[in-house]
Design a protein around this motif. Structure first.
Motif, PDB file in Angstrom:
ATOM      1  N   GLU A   1       0.871  -4.600   3.599  1.00  0.00           N
ATOM      2  CA  GLU A   1       0.043  -5.437   2.732  1.00  0.00           C
ATOM      3  C   GLU A   1      -1.419  -4.965   2.776  1.00  0.00           C
ATOM      4  O   GLU A   1      -2.310  -5.667   3.253  1.00  0.00           O
ATOM      5  CB  GLU A   1       0.201  -6.903   3.187  1.00  0.00           C
ATOM      6  CG  GLU A   1      -0.476  -7.967   2.352  1.00  0.00           C
ATOM      7  CD  GLU A   1       0.189  -8.256   1.007  1.00  0.00           C
ATOM      8  OE1 GLU A   1       1.356  -7.887   0.791  1.00  0.00           O
ATOM      9  OE2 GLU A   1      -0.502  -8.864   0.171  1.00  0.00           O
ATOM     10  N   ALA A   2      -1.661  -3.755   2.292  1.00  0.00           N
ATOM     11  CA  ALA A   2      -3.023  -3.207   2.266  1.00  0.00           C
ATOM     12  C   ALA A   2      -3.113  -2.254   1.083  1.00  0.00           C
ATOM     13  O   ALA A   2      -2.112  -1.660   0.682  1.00  0.00           O
ATOM     14  CB  ALA A   2      -3.325  -2.453   3.558  1.00  0.00           C
ATOM     15  N   GLY A   3      -4.330  -2.119   0.548  1.00  0.00           N
ATOM     16  CA  GLY A   3      -4.523  -1.219  -0.585  1.00  0.00           C
ATOM     17  C   GLY A   3      -3.562  -1.573  -1.707  1.00  0.00           C
ATOM     18  O   GLY A   3      -3.367  -2.749  -2.031  1.00  0.00           O
ATOM     19  N   LEU A   4      -2.935  -0.564  -2.293  1.00  0.00           N
ATOM     20  CA  LEU A   4      -2.020  -0.827  -3.403  1.00  0.00           C
ATOM     21  C   LEU A   4      -0.744  -1.522  -2.953  1.00  0.00           C
ATOM     22  O   LEU A   4       0.017  -2.036  -3.773  1.00  0.00           O
ATOM     23  CB  LEU A   4      -1.690   0.481  -4.135  1.00  0.00           C
ATOM     24  CG  LEU A   4      -2.867   1.063  -4.918  1.00  0.00           C
ATOM     25  CD1 LEU A   4      -2.440   2.300  -5.681  1.00  0.00           C
ATOM     26  CD2 LEU A   4      -3.434   0.025  -5.888  1.00  0.00           C
ATOM     27  N   GLY A   5      -0.526  -1.567  -1.630  1.00  0.00           N
ATOM     28  CA  GLY A   5       0.630  -2.299  -1.102  1.00  0.00           C
ATOM     29  C   GLY A   5       0.611  -3.762  -1.509  1.00  0.00           C
ATOM     30  O   GLY A   5       1.655  -4.373  -1.738  1.00  0.00           O
ATOM     31  N   ARG A   6      -0.588  -4.327  -1.629  1.00  0.00           N
ATOM     32  CA  ARG A   6      -0.675  -5.741  -2.038  1.00  0.00           C
ATOM     33  C   ARG A   6      -0.124  -5.928  -3.443  1.00  0.00           C
ATOM     34  O   ARG A   6       0.591  -6.899  -3.732  1.00  0.00           O
ATOM     35  CB  ARG A   6      -2.134  -6.209  -1.990  1.00  0.00           C
ATOM     36  CG  ARG A   6      -2.718  -6.179  -0.591  1.00  0.00           C
ATOM     37  CD  ARG A   6      -4.229  -6.242  -0.640  1.00  0.00           C
ATOM     38  NE  ARG A   6      -4.702  -7.514  -1.140  1.00  0.00           N
ATOM     39  CZ  ARG A   6      -5.413  -8.382  -0.425  1.00  0.00           C
ATOM     40  NH1 ARG A   6      -5.741  -8.116   0.812  1.00  0.00           N
ATOM     41  NH2 ARG A   6      -5.809  -9.501  -0.945  1.00  0.00           N
ATOM     42  N   ALA A   7      -0.480  -5.027  -4.344  1.00  0.00           N
ATOM     43  CA  ALA A   7      -0.001  -5.133  -5.731  1.00  0.00           C
ATOM     44  C   ALA A   7       1.498  -4.834  -5.808  1.00  0.00           C
ATOM     45  O   ALA A   7       2.223  -5.469  -6.582  1.00  0.00           O
ATOM     46  CB  ALA A   7      -0.777  -4.181  -6.639  1.00  0.00           C
TER      47      ALA A   7
END
Ligand code: TXA
Ligand code: MG
Length: 323
Positions: A301-307
């Motif tokens: 859940e960081a950077g583009l991982g959130r999207a």
């Protein structure tokens, strides 16, 4: 990139009130003249999109914003200056020239300048701002290739401009920066970290209001036809079942040992930018295999991982565990 004649022909279709699907750096858009209410209405019909879900208006150049909208808040102007062309959609006041159907009656309008040579050439040649949601039927997977558009929308679109696969693979980040503290309304291809670096703290409220203001913010969205369930990596942690060959698996980096019927690995080196670029394409492929269920791994859940996680959660939202 298609020949300039392709762009000229597509621009003529837009000017005549038609629908043109075109590539952007995020996903393919389904475009219509944003100054023409009848043309915009055709977008809602083609997508079977509810009239309460407003469209994003696309410009060819950042300098056009002032001409269309007039004065914008200084933070909005600074963000446009910093991130356009690019995958950031900003909220401004709807100008009178844009008919209310484009914004679903909202007093605000979402606007961006896509970072794609074909998109910008098309908008420039059309000579009008272009309203464009993602070029998929409402609630379904977004298209990252012209083939996805053709398969999903077919004859509902007048022309598809094929620019090959899109670079980012997920939609733009939507930001309301009109107030003191910017609010992210949709997680997307511009990471929150990049916004924080530029403007300081931001609130992240994708769809949390319960009102479908930004919505890709609707709980169920971006869904494949096949039921999708979120699982935690590593794949070895997912219990094997006798019917594994009928299930599909979407992994971030590691191929699972189980004999799944279809497997997609988003990014063997775990790079989340590459994973985002391949996300919808991989889901389109898994969906086409005829598996009965797709297991999709949560990513960091960081950077583009959130999207990415946001898209997977919404894709999973319609799935109900068996009683
Ligand atoms: O990357 C993208 O943004 C792509 C490409 C084609 O530009 N477009 C896209 O459009 O994702 P669409 O319609 O699939 O998603 C637009 C989102 C919708 O969820 C809509 O509710 C939100 O933008 N939106 C539009 N106008 C808004 C407004 N005035 N206030 C808040 N949200 C808005
Ligand atoms: Mg969409």
């Amino acid at each position: 990139m298609p020949a300039a004649t392709g762009v000229a022909e597509a621009a003529a279709v837009l000017r005549a009130g038609g629908l043109v699907a075109f590539p952007t750096e995020t996903v393919y858009g389904l475009g219509a003249n944003a100054l023409d209410g009848h043309a915009a209405a055709r977008i809602f019909a083609a997508k079977a999109r509810p009239s309460f879900d407003p469209l994003i208006t696309h410009l060819a150049d950042p300098a056009e914003l002032a001409g269309l909208v007039g004065a914008v808040p200084s933070l909005v102007a600074a963000l446009a200056e910093r991130f356009w062309p690019g995958p950031l959609t900003l909220i401004v006041a709807r100008p009178a020239a844009v008919p209310p159907i484009v914004t679903s009656g909202l007093a605000t309008m979402a606007v961006r300048v896509p970072d794609h040579p074909v998109a910008r050439a098309l908008i420039r040649a059309a000579g009008v701002p272009v309203a464009a949601p993602s070029a998929n039927r409402f609630g379904m997977l977004s298209p990252t290739r012209a083939e996805h558009v053709a398969a999903g929308l077919g004859d509902a679109v007048d022309l598809i401009v094929d620019g090959g696969p899109t670079r980012c693979g997920i939609e733009s980040t939507i930001l309301d920066a009109r107030g003191d503290r910017p609010v992210v309304l949709r997680l997307g291809a511009l990471p929150v970290e990049a916004l924080v670096e530029a403007v300081g703290p931001v609130d992240v409220r994708p769809g949390s209001s319960g009102q479908p203001v930004a919505p890709g913010g609707l709980a169920a969205h971006y869904a494949p036809r096949t039921p999708l369930r979120l699982v935690d990596p590593p794949p070895s942690a997912t219990a094997p079942r006798p019917d594994d060959h009928t299930r599909g698996y979407l992994a971030l980096r590691e191929r699972p040992a189980q004999p799944y019927g279809a497997v997609e690995v988003l990014s063997p080196d775990g790079d989340l930018t590459g994973a985002a670029a391949r996300l919808f394409d991989a889901l389109h492929r898994l969906d086409a295999t005829g598996v009965t269920e797709i297991l999709a791994e949560r990513v960091p859940e960081a950077g583009l991982g959130r999207a990415i996680n946001d898209r997977l959660r919404r894709a999973a939202a319609t799935w109900q565990p068996p009683a």
